[in-house]
Scaffold this motif. Sequence first.
Motif, PDB file in Angstrom:
ATOM      1  N   PHE A  42      41.828  49.866  41.925  1.00 58.15           N
ATOM      2  CA  PHE A  42      40.897  48.825  41.857  1.00 58.15           C
ATOM      3  C   PHE A  42      41.333  47.782  43.245  1.00 58.15           C
ATOM      4  CE2 PHE A  42      39.349  44.341  40.370  1.00 58.15           C
ATOM      5  CZ  PHE A  42      37.849  44.631  40.615  1.00 58.15           C
ATOM      6  N   ASP A  43      40.156  47.507  44.145  1.00 60.71           N
ATOM      7  CA  ASP A  43      40.286  46.977  45.276  1.00 60.71           C
ATOM      8  C   ASP A  43      40.128  45.518  44.920  1.00 60.71           C
ATOM      9  OD1 ASP A  43      40.490  45.721  47.639  1.00 60.71           O
ATOM     10  OD2 ASP A  43      38.996  47.443  48.627  1.00 60.71           O
ATOM     11  N   LYS A  44      41.342  44.728  44.743  1.00 65.50           N
ATOM     12  CA  LYS A  44      41.190  43.133  44.505  1.00 65.50           C
ATOM     13  C   LYS A  44      40.606  42.332  45.702  1.00 65.50           C
ATOM     14  CE  LYS A  44      45.220  42.530  41.187  1.00 65.50           C
ATOM     15  NZ  LYS A  44      46.104  41.701  41.121  1.00 65.50           N
ATOM     16  N   SER A  45      40.769  42.921  47.076  1.00 72.05           N
ATOM     17  CA  SER A  45      40.422  41.998  48.008  1.00 72.05           C
ATOM     18  C   SER A  45      38.828  42.184  48.176  1.00 72.05           C
ATOM     19  CB  SER A  45      41.089  42.517  49.324  1.00 72.05           C
ATOM     20  OG  SER A  45      40.692  43.833  49.720  1.00 72.05           O
ATOM     21  N   ARG A  46      38.178  43.327  47.854  1.00 80.53           N
ATOM     22  CA  ARG A  46      36.835  43.368  47.962  1.00 80.53           C
ATOM     23  C   ARG A  46      36.002  42.594  46.597  1.00 80.53           C
ATOM     24  NH1 ARG A  46      34.326  47.257  50.872  1.00 80.53           N
ATOM     25  NH2 ARG A  46      35.950  48.382  51.002  1.00 80.53           N
ATOM     26  N   PHE A  47      36.796  42.432  45.854  1.00 83.59           N
ATOM     27  CA  PHE A  47      36.419  41.703  44.364  1.00 83.59           C
ATOM     28  C   PHE A  47      36.342  40.184  44.732  1.00 83.59           C
ATOM     29  CE2 PHE A  47      35.507  40.350  40.127  1.00 83.59           C
ATOM     30  CZ  PHE A  47      34.447  41.291  39.694  1.00 83.59           C
ATOM     31  N   GLU A  48      37.378  39.726  45.223  1.00 81.33           N
ATOM     32  CA  GLU A  48      38.009  38.583  45.589  1.00 81.33           C
ATOM     33  C   GLU A  48      36.651  37.340  45.778  1.00 81.33           C
ATOM     34  OE1 GLU A  48      40.139  35.377  44.465  1.00 81.33           O
ATOM     35  OE2 GLU A  48      40.939  37.518  44.627  1.00 81.33           O
ATOM     36  N   PRO A  49      35.749  37.914  46.679  1.00 83.00           N
ATOM     37  CA  PRO A  49      34.659  36.859  46.869  1.00 83.00           C
ATOM     38  C   PRO A  49      33.798  36.384  45.866  1.00 83.00           C
ATOM     39  CG  PRO A  49      35.119  38.504  48.816  1.00 83.00           C
ATOM     40  CD  PRO A  49      35.786  38.967  47.684  1.00 83.00           C
ATOM     41  N   PHE A  50      33.994  37.395  44.781  1.00 88.64           N
ATOM     42  CA  PHE A  50      32.945  37.138  43.679  1.00 88.64           C
ATOM     43  C   PHE A  50      33.679  36.179  42.641  1.00 88.64           C
ATOM     44  CE2 PHE A  50      31.669  41.692  44.374  1.00 88.64           C
ATOM     45  CZ  PHE A  50      30.518  41.309  45.243  1.00 88.64           C
ATOM     46  N   MET A  51      35.010  35.978  42.793  1.00 87.19           N
ATOM     47  CA  MET A  51      35.586  35.225  41.641  1.00 87.19           C
ATOM     48  C   MET A  51      35.398  33.620  41.783  1.00 87.19           C
ATOM     49  SD  MET A  51      37.003  37.264  39.943  1.00 87.19           S
ATOM     50  CE  MET A  51      38.247  36.084  39.025  1.00 87.19           C
ATOM     51  N   ILE A  52      35.047  32.968  40.961  1.00 85.98           N
ATOM     52  CA  ILE A  52      34.657  31.403  40.847  1.00 85.98           C
ATOM     53  C   ILE A  52      35.783  30.541  39.993  1.00 85.98           C
ATOM     54  CG2 ILE A  52      32.253  31.785  41.411  1.00 85.98           C
ATOM     55  CD1 ILE A  52      31.604  31.200  38.436  1.00 85.98           C
ATOM     56  N   GLN A  53      36.362  31.497  39.112  1.00 88.05           N
ATOM     57  CA  GLN A  53      37.508  30.877  38.312  1.00 88.05           C
ATOM     58  C   GLN A  53      38.365  31.890  38.003  1.00 88.05           C
ATOM     59  OE1 GLN A  53      36.186  28.548  34.851  1.00 88.05           O
ATOM     60  NE2 GLN A  53      34.285  27.850  35.830  1.00 88.05           N
ATOM     61  N   GLY A  54      39.572  31.322  37.853  1.00 88.00           N
ATOM     62  CA  GLY A  54      40.933  32.237  37.170  1.00 88.00           C
ATOM     63  C   GLY A  54      41.160  33.098  38.344  1.00 88.00           C
ATOM     64  N   SER A  55      41.724  34.463  37.725  1.00 88.36           N
ATOM     65  CA  SER A  55      42.352  35.333  39.072  1.00 88.36           C
ATOM     66  C   SER A  55      42.154  36.878  38.339  1.00 88.36           C
ATOM     67  CB  SER A  55      43.964  35.274  39.252  1.00 88.36           C
ATOM     68  OG  SER A  55      44.576  35.202  37.592  1.00 88.36           O
ATOM     69  N   ILE A  56      42.269  37.520  39.233  1.00 89.84           N
ATOM     70  CA  ILE A  56      42.113  39.008  38.919  1.00 89.84           C
ATOM     71  C   ILE A  56      43.267  39.707  38.422  1.00 89.84           C
ATOM     72  CG2 ILE A  56      41.318  41.358  39.811  1.00 89.84           C
ATOM     73  CD1 ILE A  56      40.095  39.896  42.131  1.00 89.84           C
ATOM     74  N   PRO A  57      43.391  40.336  37.081  1.00 95.92           N
ATOM     75  CA  PRO A  57      44.362  40.885  36.665  1.00 95.92           C
ATOM     76  C   PRO A  57      44.746  42.196  37.419  1.00 95.92           C
ATOM     77  CG  PRO A  57      42.615  40.359  35.080  1.00 95.92           C
ATOM     78  CD  PRO A  57      41.961  40.530  36.256  1.00 95.92           C
ATOM     79  N   ASP A  58      46.071  42.473  37.106  1.00 98.18           N
ATOM     80  CA  ASP A  58      46.597  43.828  37.474  1.00 98.18           C
ATOM     81  C   ASP A  58      46.461  44.910  36.509  1.00 98.18           C
ATOM     82  OD1 ASP A  58      47.697  42.606  40.003  1.00 98.18           O
ATOM     83  OD2 ASP A  58      49.370  41.873  38.875  1.00 98.18           O
ATOM     84  N   TYR A  59      45.759  45.712  36.891  1.00 91.63           N
ATOM     85  CA  TYR A  59      45.346  47.031  36.188  1.00 91.63           C
ATOM     86  C   TYR A  59      46.229  48.210  36.711  1.00 91.63           C
ATOM     87  CZ  TYR A  59      41.291  44.308  34.669  1.00 91.63           C
ATOM     88  OH  TYR A  59      40.711  43.140  34.391  1.00 91.63           O
ATOM     89  N   LYS A  60      47.388  48.322  35.868  1.00 90.64           N
ATOM     90  CA  LYS A  60      48.334  49.337  36.542  1.00 90.64           C
ATOM     91  C   LYS A  60      48.168  50.529  35.868  1.00 90.64           C
ATOM     92  CE  LYS A  60      51.677  45.828  38.081  1.00 90.64           C
ATOM     93  NZ  LYS A  60      52.966  45.398  37.848  1.00 90.64           N
ATOM     94  N   GLU A  61      47.560  50.908  34.804  1.00 88.47           N
ATOM     95  CA  GLU A  61      47.257  52.026  34.009  1.00 88.47           C
ATOM     96  C   GLU A  61      48.586  52.295  33.313  1.00 88.47           C
ATOM     97  OE1 GLU A  61      44.883  55.158  35.609  1.00 88.47           O
ATOM     98  OE2 GLU A  61      44.350  53.911  37.161  1.00 88.47           O
ATOM     99  N   ASP A  62      49.624  51.417  32.928  1.00 89.12           N
ATOM    100  CA  ASP A  62      50.754  51.633  31.940  1.00 89.12           C
ATOM    101  C   ASP A  62      50.574  51.022  30.643  1.00 89.12           C
ATOM    102  OD1 ASP A  62      50.644  49.139  33.136  1.00 89.12           O
ATOM    103  OD2 ASP A  62      52.785  49.139  33.656  1.00 89.12           O
ATOM    104  N   GLY A  63      49.747  51.597  30.035  1.00 85.73           N
ATOM    105  CA  GLY A  63      49.515  50.881  28.586  1.00 85.73           C
ATOM    106  C   GLY A  63      47.844  50.306  28.596  1.00 85.73           C
ATOM    107  N   TYR A  64      48.141  49.338  27.815  1.00 90.52           N
ATOM    108  CA  TYR A  64      46.617  48.660  27.772  1.00 90.52           C
ATOM    109  C   TYR A  64      46.785  47.076  28.168  1.00 90.52           C
ATOM    110  CZ  TYR A  64      45.258  52.778  25.180  1.00 90.52           C
ATOM    111  OH  TYR A  64      45.308  54.214  24.633  1.00 90.52           O
ATOM    112  N   ASN A  65      45.984  46.854  29.202  1.00 88.06           N
ATOM    113  CA  ASN A  65      45.956  45.358  29.626  1.00 88.06           C
ATOM    114  C   ASN A  65      44.856  44.802  29.077  1.00 88.06           C
ATOM    115  OD1 ASN A  65      45.709  43.020  31.142  1.00 88.06           O
ATOM    116  ND2 ASN A  65      46.294  44.120  32.911  1.00 88.06           N
ATOM    117  N   ASN A  66      45.025  43.852  28.365  1.00 92.82           N
ATOM    118  CA  ASN A  66      44.056  43.038  27.607  1.00 92.82           C
ATOM    119  C   ASN A  66      43.356  41.999  28.221  1.00 92.82           C
ATOM    120  OD1 ASN A  66      44.378  44.840  25.186  1.00 92.82           O
ATOM    121  ND2 ASN A  66      45.997  43.566  24.672  1.00 92.82           N
ATOM    122  N   GLU A  67      43.496  41.747  29.360  1.00 93.37           N
ATOM    123  CA  GLU A  67      42.803  40.689  30.234  1.00 93.37           C
ATOM    124  C   GLU A  67      41.553  41.361  31.022  1.00 93.37           C
ATOM    125  OE1 GLU A  67      47.039  38.382  31.757  1.00 93.37           O
ATOM    126  OE2 GLU A  67      45.973  39.861  33.100  1.00 93.37           O
TER     127      GLU A  67
END
Length: 409
Positions: free
Chosen positions: A128-153
């Motif tokens: 997942f390309d965080k830098s490409r999605f970052e301009p859409f963010m207005i609050q909070g931050s982008i989680p790390d999706y590493k596919e090592d289990g289940y990220n609930n964010e």
Amino acid sequence: MKFPLYFSKKIAFSKDNKNNLSKVIVYIGRLSVALGIIVSLITISTGLGSKKAIEDRISNFSGDISVKSTRSNSSYNTSILDTNGLDKKAIKSVPGVAALQSYAAVSGILRTENNFAGVILKGVGKDFDKSRFEPFMIQGSIPDYKEDGYNNEIILSEKIASDLALKTSDSIVAIFSKEDQKPIYRKFLIKGIYKTDIKLVDDLYIIGDINHVRKVLNMNEKEVGGLDVFLEDTDQIADVFPKIEKYIGYKNYAEKVTEKYPQILDWVNIFNQNISLIITIMLLVVVINIVMVLLILIIERTNSIGLLKTFGAMNGQIRSIFINYTLMIMIPGLLAGNIIGIGLLLIQKYTGIIKLDPENYFISTVPVDLNPIYIISVSVGIFIVSGIAMILPSYLISRISPLKAIKYS
């Protein structure tokens, strides 16, 4: 210096022009040119800016090209992408391809104590390309999706968060249905809130871990529902698309972003039509005004034309004198129009003072594309077309008799 050009300058900079009808005529000509330049620059810059902004937003969210399984149907749940014949490395190596992103999507319901909303969970993974999605963010931050289990964010759109009265750090329950099985419940933590201004996206999509989607859709840890292909330049999509199709396999298909969201494509095409229409109208207005200025100047200086003919000047030379004179009148108007037009566009570009309703326009502020090529083309185009348009009316000079012109002067 050629005689017509020399005489044109003498007339243009003559002090006599300051106390007669020429003063008013010159003012009208310059004003019409300046207004034509201003309107044309604003139309082109905001029209192209809006078109580019909409295309960039939708392509940065879902890719310029999507690769999906031919088993996909009208459901929002993605089918498993077939790996036979699919060559990701070859797709990445295609000239013009910037990045590749895996995803899987499933429809569900977000539920609070007082409300609920139908959503699509777009599951993304470690690519997942965080830098490409970052301009859409207005609050909070982008989680790390590493596919090592289940990220609930997860990341919610501002629209969904507002409808459900949610904010970052809140928890939310999602319900996913499985065929012939009990619904699956998942509790998510809202890590961030995004806004694309694209209604078709903001009304539906939430971003989360691809492993949650895999679990709901009974996919294994390596299977995906599709690929988002991002290009270096969206305008290259027509050239790159057939090259990508060679490496996707027989049981998958590629889809352009313009085909995925035809409503947006129709809206973008309206910009092209409006730009062409407005530029044509403004060009006609400027040309008509400049031609009228030329005709009035010819009539006003009939005696001068008679004298020039008496001294042996040819009709072609005299026509050149008045055409050059009128073009010289245009130059200050061109300069003033560019200064004012570019100034207004710069104000909008850096302040965003003029707002739009994203419900109707897919963008919240009027974007500006200050492309120097288009800016220069507007001025040069108006100047050249006006010069050509004056050739035919200037033949009025050939009908002026030198004897009558001097006699009644």
